[in-house]
Design a protein around this motif. Structure first.
Motif, PDB file in Angstrom:
ATOM      1  N   ALA A   1      29.104  62.951  37.838  1.00 24.38           N
ATOM      2  CA  ALA A   1      28.415  63.908  38.709  1.00 24.38           C
ATOM      3  C   ALA A   1      27.012  63.451  39.060  1.00 24.38           C
ATOM      4  O   ALA A   1      26.548  63.648  40.201  1.00 24.38           O
ATOM      5  N   ASP A   2      26.311  62.852  38.117  1.00 21.69           N
ATOM      6  CA  ASP A   2      24.953  62.380  38.394  1.00 21.69           C
ATOM      7  C   ASP A   2      24.970  61.260  39.429  1.00 21.69           C
ATOM      8  O   ASP A   2      24.086  61.190  40.301  1.00 21.69           O
ATOM      9  N   LEU A   3      25.973  60.378  39.340  1.00 23.25           N
ATOM     10  CA  LEU A   3      26.082  59.297  40.324  1.00 23.25           C
ATOM     11  C   LEU A   3      26.372  59.866  41.708  1.00 23.25           C
ATOM     12  O   LEU A   3      25.794  59.423  42.710  1.00 23.25           O
ATOM     13  N   ARG A   4      27.260  60.850  41.779  1.00 23.70           N
ATOM     14  CA  ARG A   4      27.593  61.442  43.074  1.00 23.70           C
ATOM     15  C   ARG A   4      26.386  62.138  43.689  1.00 23.70           C
ATOM     16  O   ARG A   4      26.159  62.073  44.897  1.00 23.70           O
ATOM     17  N   ALA A   5      25.580  62.772  42.835  1.00 24.94           N
ATOM     18  CA  ALA A   5      24.372  63.428  43.345  1.00 24.94           C
ATOM     19  C   ALA A   5      23.360  62.404  43.840  1.00 24.94           C
ATOM     20  O   ALA A   5      22.659  62.622  44.838  1.00 24.94           O
ATOM     21  N   GLU A   6      23.303  61.258  43.163  1.00 31.31           N
ATOM     22  CA  GLU A   6      22.364  60.201  43.556  1.00 31.31           C
ATOM     23  C   GLU A   6      22.773  59.553  44.871  1.00 31.31           C
ATOM     24  O   GLU A   6      21.926  59.277  45.733  1.00 31.31           O
ATOM     25  N   ILE A   7      24.067  59.311  45.049  1.00 33.15           N
ATOM     26  CA  ILE A   7      24.558  58.611  46.237  1.00 33.15           C
ATOM     27  C   ILE A   7      24.613  59.538  47.446  1.00 33.15           C
ATOM     28  O   ILE A   7      24.251  59.163  48.554  1.00 33.15           O
ATOM     29  N   GLY A   8      25.074  60.773  47.252  1.00 38.38           N
ATOM     30  CA  GLY A   8      25.282  61.703  48.355  1.00 38.38           C
ATOM     31  C   GLY A   8      26.763  61.924  48.583  1.00 38.38           C
ATOM     32  O   GLY A   8      27.610  61.515  47.773  1.00 38.38           O
ATOM     33  N   SER A   9      27.112  62.528  49.688  1.00 35.02           N
ATOM     34  CA  SER A   9      28.525  62.775  49.976  1.00 35.02           C
ATOM     35  C   SER A   9      29.217  61.475  50.391  1.00 35.02           C
ATOM     36  O   SER A   9      28.636  60.635  51.078  1.00 35.02           O
ATOM     37  N   MET A  10      30.482  61.330  49.950  1.00 37.02           N
ATOM     38  CA  MET A  10      31.251  60.122  50.231  1.00 37.02           C
ATOM     39  C   MET A  10      32.618  60.518  50.753  1.00 37.02           C
ATOM     40  O   MET A  10      33.292  61.363  50.168  1.00 37.02           O
ATOM     41  N   LYS A  11      33.026  59.910  51.854  1.00 38.70           N
ATOM     42  CA  LYS A  11      34.316  60.230  52.438  1.00 38.70           C
ATOM     43  C   LYS A  11      35.024  58.951  52.885  1.00 38.70           C
ATOM     44  O   LYS A  11      34.468  58.149  53.637  1.00 38.70           O
ATOM     45  N   VAL A  12      36.244  58.765  52.377  1.00 36.82           N
ATOM     46  CA  VAL A  12      37.055  57.627  52.819  1.00 36.82           C
ATOM     47  C   VAL A  12      37.492  57.904  54.254  1.00 36.82           C
ATOM     48  O   VAL A  12      38.224  58.859  54.531  1.00 36.82           O
ATOM     49  N   THR A  13      37.022  57.083  55.177  1.00 35.87           N
ATOM     50  CA  THR A  13      37.331  57.302  56.595  1.00 35.87           C
ATOM     51  C   THR A  13      38.530  56.493  57.070  1.00 35.87           C
ATOM     52  O   THR A  13      39.156  56.841  58.069  1.00 35.87           O
ATOM     53  N   SER A  14      38.839  55.407  56.367  1.00 38.72           N
ATOM     54  CA  SER A  14      40.044  54.640  56.703  1.00 38.72           C
ATOM     55  C   SER A  14      40.425  53.788  55.502  1.00 38.72           C
ATOM     56  O   SER A  14      39.577  53.375  54.711  1.00 38.72           O
TER      57      SER A  14
END
Length: 571
Positions: free
Chosen positions: A46-59
């Motif tokens: 969770a801390d890594l996700r908060a640091e990076i921001g939102s991530m979405k696989v687009t392809s």
């Protein structure tokens, strides 16, 4: 699964024996899907996700065509009339091509591109630079790693477009005149860290295991990014190669404006014919100290030439004047305060720094001039005005017309305000303690980033770590005589991607630290090898044996560089 990857250099860009790369794992094709890979990203801490921001696989799709169509570069302003038509990349093994959209906590939109081969050597090789920019250089003898090179050697690889910004500074300077601090931090180190975390998660989801070893390679401004990884995120990579790096960024960038400032203040612009005359005089006086007169100087050869001795020499642009000599002397001396105190290094005497080499439409050098309305004027290297634009919040600033006092103020303000991107911290104890290995290399005849800065940094690392041998245990510096910035087309041989990677992998995986790496020169016309020469780990210097072909590395031996010469690299 037994790892039998074999290191074998077969060309400038091939260093893994293809017979040792495992056969394609067809089950990867089933896992190359949006849903599974998105789940892997959402499973990050969770801390890594908060640091990076939102991530979405687009392809996410498997490419079995062996080809990749290169999109136009999005981050590089080309000179007027210059286009960049890059042919499709071919000879690629089957791979899963994944794109991940990122929205940083500050709202910046980025895209990471991750390529994972079906036949994987269990290793990850991170590519610095930004997105499609890493694909625009084509198949040239160079050190800059690109996803196709990594893929052909069996590596999973990735790059991200958040590590580049528009050199006009229009992205960095907000509409209200303030600086976008997050964008600077992303450029400095955060985007590359995010790419690394995301890519390793994708690789693990596709192949069911994490990379056994992870490597990062970058040259020039991207070499700075590679070094930043060691300084800011020491646990990300097992081995890092920082080549011709723009470390000491807040000094290196404004240093590129020094020649133009000198020519402006002394009201005397040096044409390339006169710059060549000064270079020829340096070679006549100093070439041969390493045992061979080869048209370039050894990196640690002493240089003793008073440019005033060249006064009166005839050139196609007229005789060398006393004022010409004063300009040349100040340029070689490097940036100074009005009091004379040295701020940084200038182009090394003997270097072809007036743009005789053209890369991607740009003349490469710090002393480039151009004709404007029949008048010769300085033409600073493309990135050189960047710090001035950031400091003044003026995206149109071009680095021309500065007084010495204005230059000094600009230099100081940049160092103070943009310290996060300086990448000059010599304390690498965290990287050492994480088990990392660092290969630092620099071309001895670098036209845009004088190699003296890398030697200066390494000497500061030695001091911070507590001694040369303690430093050599995890970090080694190689300077290649006569080599040019990035490309192995200079007067002297340079480290190719394959030679450097083979040395780094052997160190990381087998514990064999490199004492010597064979440097190579390649013909840009037919991609043939033309010369070899040993490059020795600092403080080793190259000396010719006295007989045999000077283009053959076997005819050289190592001698220690003089401490008297090495002290010149300290400020």
């Amino acid at each position: 699964m037994t790892d039998i990857t074999s290191i074998r250099v077969s060309s400038w860009d091939r260093w893994i024996d293809p017979r040792s790369i495992p056969a394609a794992d067809e089950s990867v094709t089933e896992r190359c899907s949006h849903e599974l890979l998105q789940e892997a990203l959402e499973g990050l801490d969770a801390d890594l996700r908060a640091e990076i921001g939102s991530m979405k696989v687009t392809s996410a799709q498997v490419n079995r065509t062996g080809r990749f169509e290169v999109p136009p570069p999005r981050f590089m302003a080309l000179p007027p009339g210059v286009t960049m038509d890059v042919p499709p990349i071919t000879d690629l093994p089957p791979f899963c091509d994944v794109r991940v959209g990122i929205r940083t906590p500050g709202g910046q939109e980025q895209e990471a591109m991750i390529w994972v081969p079906l036949g994987w050597n269990s290793r990850f090789l991170g590519c610095t630079a930004g997105g499609d920019f890493t694909l625009t250089l084509g198949d040239q003898a160079q050190r800059h790693v690109q996803p196709p090179f990594a893929l052909r050697n069996g590596f999973a690889t990735a790059t991200i477009d958040g590590t580049r910004v528009d050199t006009s500074a229009q992205e960095v300077i907000r509409a209200d005149g303030t600086i976008d601090a997050e964008l600077i931090a992303n450029l400095a180190h955060r985007s590359l860290h995010a790419m690394t975390i995301i890519a390793k998660a994708i690789v693990g989801a596709l192949h069911g295991r994490a990379p056994r070893f992870s490597y990062l390679v970058g040259d020039s401004v991207n070499g700075r990014q590679a070094m930043a990884s060691a300084q800011f995120h020491p646990g990300d990579y097992d081995g890092i190669w920082s080549e011709d790096p723009a470390i000491n960024w807040t000094r290196v960038i404004p240093a590129g404006l020094w020649p133009a400032t000198v020519m402006h203040e002394l009201d005397n612009v040096l044409p390339e014919e006169k710059l060549e005359a000064f270079r020829s005089a340096v070679l006549e006086a100093c070439d041969g100290a390493d045992g061979v007169e080869d048209g370039f100087l050894g990196a640690f050869e002493p240089i003793d030439l008073d440019p005033h001795k060249v006064v009166g020499t005839a050139t196609p642009a007229g005789e060398i004047t006393q004022l010409d000599a004063e300009v040349m002397e100040l340029i070689w001396a490097g940036p100074r305060r009005v009091t004379g105190e040295r701020l940084w290094f200038g182009p090394r005497p003997g270097t072809r720094s007036w743009g005789s080499h053209v890369a991607m439409g740009f003349p490469v050098g710090l002393c480039v001039t151009t004709d404007v309305d029949s008048q010769l004027v300085p033409a600073p290297f493309g990135l050189s005005p960047l710090m001035q634009r950031w400091v003044t919040r003026d995206p149109e600033a071009n680095g021309i017309g500065l007084t010495f006092a204005e230059y000094e103020s600009l230099f100081d303000q940049g160092c103070a305000e943009f310290a996060e991107i300086a990448t000059d911290n010599p304390d690498l104890t965290a990287f050492r303690d994480a088990g990392g290995k660092l290969l630092l290399s620099h071309a001895g005849d670098d036209e845009v980033i004088p190699f003296q800065g890398s030697v200066n940094y390494y000497r500061r690392v030695i001091k911070a770590i507590g001694g040369l041998e303690e430093t050599r245990a995890f970090a080694r510096l190689f300077v290649t005589d006569g080599d040019m910035h990035n490309f192995c087309y200079g007067l002297g041989p340079g480290l190719t991607l394959a030679r450097g990677m083979a040395a780094l992998m052997t160190w990381v995986e087998n514990g064999q630290a490199p004492e010597t790496i064979i440097a190579e020169s390649w013909s840009p016309q037919d991609r043939t090898l033309t010369a070899t020469r040993p490059a020795y780990a600092y403080p080793g210097s190259t000396s010719y044996n006295g007989d045999g072909d000077p283009a053959d590395a076997r005819n050289y031996h190592q001698v220690p560089a003089s401490e008297h010469v090495l002290r010149n690299f300290d400020l």
